[in-house]
Design a protein around this motif. Structure first.
Motif, PDB file in Angstrom:
ATOM      1  N   GLY A 184       0.719  -1.116   0.145  1.00  0.00           N
ATOM      2  CA  GLY A 184      -0.058   0.023   0.044  1.00  0.00           C
ATOM      3  C   GLY A 184       0.841   1.462   0.196  1.00  0.00           C
ATOM      4  N   ASP A 185       0.144   2.239  -0.216  1.00  0.00           N
ATOM      5  CA  ASP A 185       0.860   3.735  -0.129  1.00  0.00           C
ATOM      6  C   ASP A 185       1.635   4.030   1.303  1.00  0.00           C
ATOM      7  N   ASP A 186       1.032   3.372   2.308  1.00  0.00           N
ATOM      8  CA  ASP A 186       1.589   3.622   3.825  1.00  0.00           C
ATOM      9  C   ASP A 186       2.478   2.450   4.029  1.00  0.00           C
ATOM     10  N   GLU A 187       3.242   1.951   2.971  1.00  0.00           N
ATOM     11  CA  GLU A 187       4.203   0.534   3.436  1.00  0.00           C
ATOM     12  C   GLU A 187       5.478   1.044   2.818  1.00  0.00           C
ATOM     13  N   TYR A 188       6.551   0.688   3.442  1.00  0.00           N
ATOM     14  CA  TYR A 188       7.851   1.262   2.826  1.00  0.00           C
ATOM     15  C   TYR A 188       8.834  -0.029   3.017  1.00  0.00           C
ATOM     16  N   VAL A 189       9.848   0.314   1.997  1.00  0.00           N
ATOM     17  CA  VAL A 189      10.903  -0.711   2.072  1.00  0.00           C
ATOM     18  C   VAL A 189      12.376   0.026   2.220  1.00  0.00           C
ATOM     19  N   ILE A 190      13.013  -0.442   3.307  1.00  0.00           N
ATOM     20  CA  ILE A 190      14.251   0.128   3.719  1.00  0.00           C
ATOM     21  C   ILE A 190      15.416  -1.029   3.401  1.00  0.00           C
ATOM     22  N   SER A 191      16.489  -0.742   2.959  1.00  0.00           N
ATOM     23  CA  SER A 191      17.537  -1.472   2.700  1.00  0.00           C
ATOM     24  C   SER A 191      18.770  -0.942   3.574  1.00  0.00           C
ATOM     25  N   SER A 192      19.174  -1.805   4.473  1.00  0.00           N
ATOM     26  CA  SER A 192      20.100  -1.031   5.405  1.00  0.00           C
ATOM     27  C   SER A 192      21.381  -2.357   5.584  1.00  0.00           C
ATOM     28  N   PRO A 266       7.465   9.637   7.182  1.00  0.00           N
ATOM     29  CA  PRO A 266       6.163   8.958   7.277  1.00  0.00           C
ATOM     30  C   PRO A 266       6.294   7.232   7.912  1.00  0.00           C
ATOM     31  N   TYR A 267       7.492   6.939   8.422  1.00  0.00           N
ATOM     32  CA  TYR A 267       7.852   5.519   8.726  1.00  0.00           C
ATOM     33  C   TYR A 267       7.345   5.252  10.149  1.00  0.00           C
ATOM     34  N   ALA A 268       7.146   6.372  11.017  1.00  0.00           N
ATOM     35  CA  ALA A 268       6.535   6.165  12.433  1.00  0.00           C
ATOM     36  C   ALA A 268       4.943   5.871  12.477  1.00  0.00           C
ATOM     37  N   SER A 269       4.360   6.401  11.490  1.00  0.00           N
ATOM     38  CA  SER A 269       3.133   6.248  11.242  1.00  0.00           C
ATOM     39  C   SER A 269       2.600   5.230  10.391  1.00  0.00           C
ATOM     40  N   ALA A 270       3.535   4.469   9.622  1.00  0.00           N
ATOM     41  CA  ALA A 270       3.455   3.643   8.535  1.00  0.00           C
ATOM     42  C   ALA A 270       2.414   2.340   9.109  1.00  0.00           C
ATOM     43  N   LYS A 271       2.080   1.577   7.880  1.00  0.00           N
ATOM     44  CA  LYS A 271       1.395   0.538   8.593  1.00  0.00           C
ATOM     45  C   LYS A 271       2.305  -0.568   8.547  1.00  0.00           C
ATOM     46  N   ARG A 272       3.505  -0.864   7.576  1.00  0.00           N
ATOM     47  CA  ARG A 272       4.776  -1.718   7.781  1.00  0.00           C
ATOM     48  C   ARG A 272       5.845  -0.970   6.958  1.00  0.00           C
ATOM     49  N   VAL A 273       6.938  -1.206   7.708  1.00  0.00           N
ATOM     50  CA  VAL A 273       8.064  -0.792   7.036  1.00  0.00           C
ATOM     51  C   VAL A 273       9.044  -2.091   7.034  1.00  0.00           C
ATOM     52  N   LYS A 294       9.718  -6.091  18.241  1.00  0.00           N
ATOM     53  CA  LYS A 294       9.361  -5.333  19.660  1.00  0.00           C
ATOM     54  C   LYS A 294       9.444  -4.129  19.860  1.00  0.00           C
ATOM     55  N   ARG A 295      10.583  -3.495  19.325  1.00  0.00           N
ATOM     56  CA  ARG A 295      11.016  -1.990  19.452  1.00  0.00           C
ATOM     57  C   ARG A 295      10.050  -1.071  18.552  1.00  0.00           C
ATOM     58  N   PHE A 296       9.796  -1.770  17.564  1.00  0.00           N
ATOM     59  CA  PHE A 296       9.065  -0.941  16.358  1.00  0.00           C
ATOM     60  C   PHE A 296       8.057  -1.963  15.959  1.00  0.00           C
ATOM     61  N   PRO A 297       6.578  -1.999  16.282  1.00  0.00           N
ATOM     62  CA  PRO A 297       5.665  -2.968  16.019  1.00  0.00           C
ATOM     63  C   PRO A 297       5.047  -3.047  14.607  1.00  0.00           C
ATOM     64  N   ASN A 298       5.546  -2.023  13.658  1.00  0.00           N
ATOM     65  CA  ASN A 298       5.538  -1.772  12.452  1.00  0.00           C
ATOM     66  C   ASN A 298       6.425  -2.295  11.509  1.00  0.00           C
ATOM     67  N   ALA A 299       7.780  -2.566  11.988  1.00  0.00           N
ATOM     68  CA  ALA A 299       8.917  -2.985  11.330  1.00  0.00           C
ATOM     69  C   ALA A 299       9.009  -4.507  10.954  1.00  0.00           C
ATOM     70  N   VAL A 300       9.260  -5.064   9.980  1.00  0.00           N
ATOM     71  CA  VAL A 300       9.264  -6.186   9.598  1.00  0.00           C
ATOM     72  C   VAL A 300      10.664  -6.318   8.926  1.00  0.00           C
ATOM     73  N   MET A 301      11.520  -7.397   9.273  1.00  0.00           N
ATOM     74  CA  MET A 301      12.953  -7.732   8.863  1.00  0.00           C
ATOM     75  C   MET A 301      12.678  -8.761   8.094  1.00  0.00           C
ATOM     76  N   VAL A 302      13.358  -8.474   6.716  1.00  0.00           N
ATOM     77  CA  VAL A 302      13.478  -9.381   5.662  1.00  0.00           C
ATOM     78  C   VAL A 302      14.829  -9.810   5.374  1.00  0.00           C
TER      79      VAL A 302
END
Length: 398
Positions: A184-192, A266-273, A294-302
């Motif tokens: 969705g528009d409120d979902e983001y992908v971070i590469s780190s 927009p990451y703090a209020s995003a549905k998923r990051v 646990k620290r950021f409930p909307n964060a998903v590690m891949v």
């Protein structure tokens, strides 16, 4: 005795247009320009002697090109094919040189890691393939088939048994899908990731800028002023970089980077990051994924597959940093390194656009199919091509 007359030249509209353009060309070969001018003057009725004086050539030259155009038209102004010098080496000798270049030096008993043209020339003479040959001739022979034995490329076997699943998930995120469902528009992908061991090398003499007929000069001697790690996170679709420097890597510095990103909109209020990471010690396994969620409930590690950092887009940004910021390495202190990295990050974010990622899930399927065919060939070396047989299971795609 009759006096010979110059050949009359009559041009068509198309020929006049082409010859005029060639006569005034600044990029064509000089010989072609002179020939075009000779024909144009001949068409205007000038004599051979007058044309020769005007263009500072001999009368025979004018007569030759005037006559060729009269007989053959525009094709007559081209050079005749020349047989050239006969080849010094036979086709068999050329093939033997190429075959030698395609062998590893160790297989021939030569104590070298790779061939160079001078080495190949000496080896070809030593083996009696040719009586004498130069390194430049070897280079020309190999260039016909683009063989470059002096180069090498490293590679690695796919070791992760779930490579296809993990890589497919990462590539899907780059295409804005996750497990087959569009983002969705409120979902983001971070590469780190982390770029470790960035040294500050203080040169013993100042670096000299480029000048006339002189490239930049960097003194070879330096003093080490320490090293640091640069941790960065890259928004794949927004082309934004977030980074900070740390004396070392670990769970703490990585969570600091996560806090730096997830505390912002927009990451703090995003549905998923989604956080795409490799298998480094600071973010490896389920424990790291649970710690981030646990620290950021909307964060998903891949996680990327093992030994597949090329699937992590932050590596592209790190390569840019290496070329544009850290090479050549000439820093008086670690503070200067950190300031340079921070300033470049701001500069990059001002004009950055998303990378044109070309390796798609479809390309991944093709890769896995090639690996499967290769495994089948190894398991059935005598199996003729095209025979019906039961395909071997592909562990890598499990």
């Amino acid at each position: 005795m009759p006096v010979p007359h110059a050949r009359p030249i009559i041009l068509t509209v198309a020929e006049r247009r082409r010859l005029t353009a060639l006569a005034h060309s600044h990029t064509a070969a000089y010989q072609q320009v002179i020939r075009a001018r000779i024909v144009c003057d001949a068409a205007r009725g000038h004599s051979n002697a007058a044309i020769a004086r005007r263009h500072e050539v001999t009368v025979d030259t004018v007569r030759r090109w005037r006559g060729r155009f009269a007989d053959e038209g525009l094709p007559g102004l081209a050079d005749r094919s020349r047989p050239g010098r006969p080849p010094r080496f036979t086709a068999v000798q050329v093939a033997e040189v190429k075959a030698l270049a395609c062998q590893l030096p160790a297989e021939t008993g030569t104590p070298l890691s790779k061939w160079t043209c001078p080495d190949l020339a000496a080896e070809a003479v030593g083996r009696g393939i040719v009586a004498a040959i130069s390194a430049s001739t070897i280079r020309r022979i190999l260039a016909d088939d683009t063989i470059k034995p002096w180069q090498h490329q490293s590679w690695i076997f796919i070791r992760d048994p779930r490579f296809a699943v993990k890589a497919g998930r990462v590539l899907g995120l780059y295409a804005r899908t996750f497990d087959g469902v569009g983002l969705g528009d409120d979902e983001y992908v971070i590469s780190s990731d982390e770029k470790t061991s960035i040294q500050a090398r203080c040169r013993c003499h100042p670096t000299l800028p480029p000048g006339v007929a002189r490239m930049m000069r960097v003194n070879h001697e330096y003093q080490r002023k320490g090293a640091l790690a640069y941790l960065a996170a890259y928004d794949v679709h927004q082309a934004r970089v977030f980074g900070h420097c740390s004396p070392k890597t670990g769970i703490g510095p990585f969570m600091t980077l996560a806090e730096q990103v997830m505390a912002q909109e927009p990451y703090a209020s995003a549905k998923r990051v989604f956080w795409v990471v490799d298998n480094g010690s600071s973010h490896r396994g389920l424990a790291a994924a649970d710690r981030l969620t646990k620290r950021f409930p909307n964060a998903v590690m891949v996680h990327t597959p093992v030994h597949a950092s090329w699937t992590n887009q932050i590596e592209i940004y790190f390569s840019i940093i290496q070329r544009k910021v850290l090479t050549p390495n000439d820093f008086t202190s670690l503070d200067q390194v950190e300031d340079r990295l921070t300033a470049f990050e701001q500069r990059y974010n001002a004009t950055a656009r998303p990378f044109r990622w070309k390796f798609t899930p479809a390309d991944l399927e093709d890769l896995m199919a090639r690996i499967e065919r290769h495994e089948q060939k190894e398991q059935n070396p005598q199996q003729p091509a095209g025979c019906d047989h039961q395909p071997a299971p592909l562990a890598l795609a499990a």
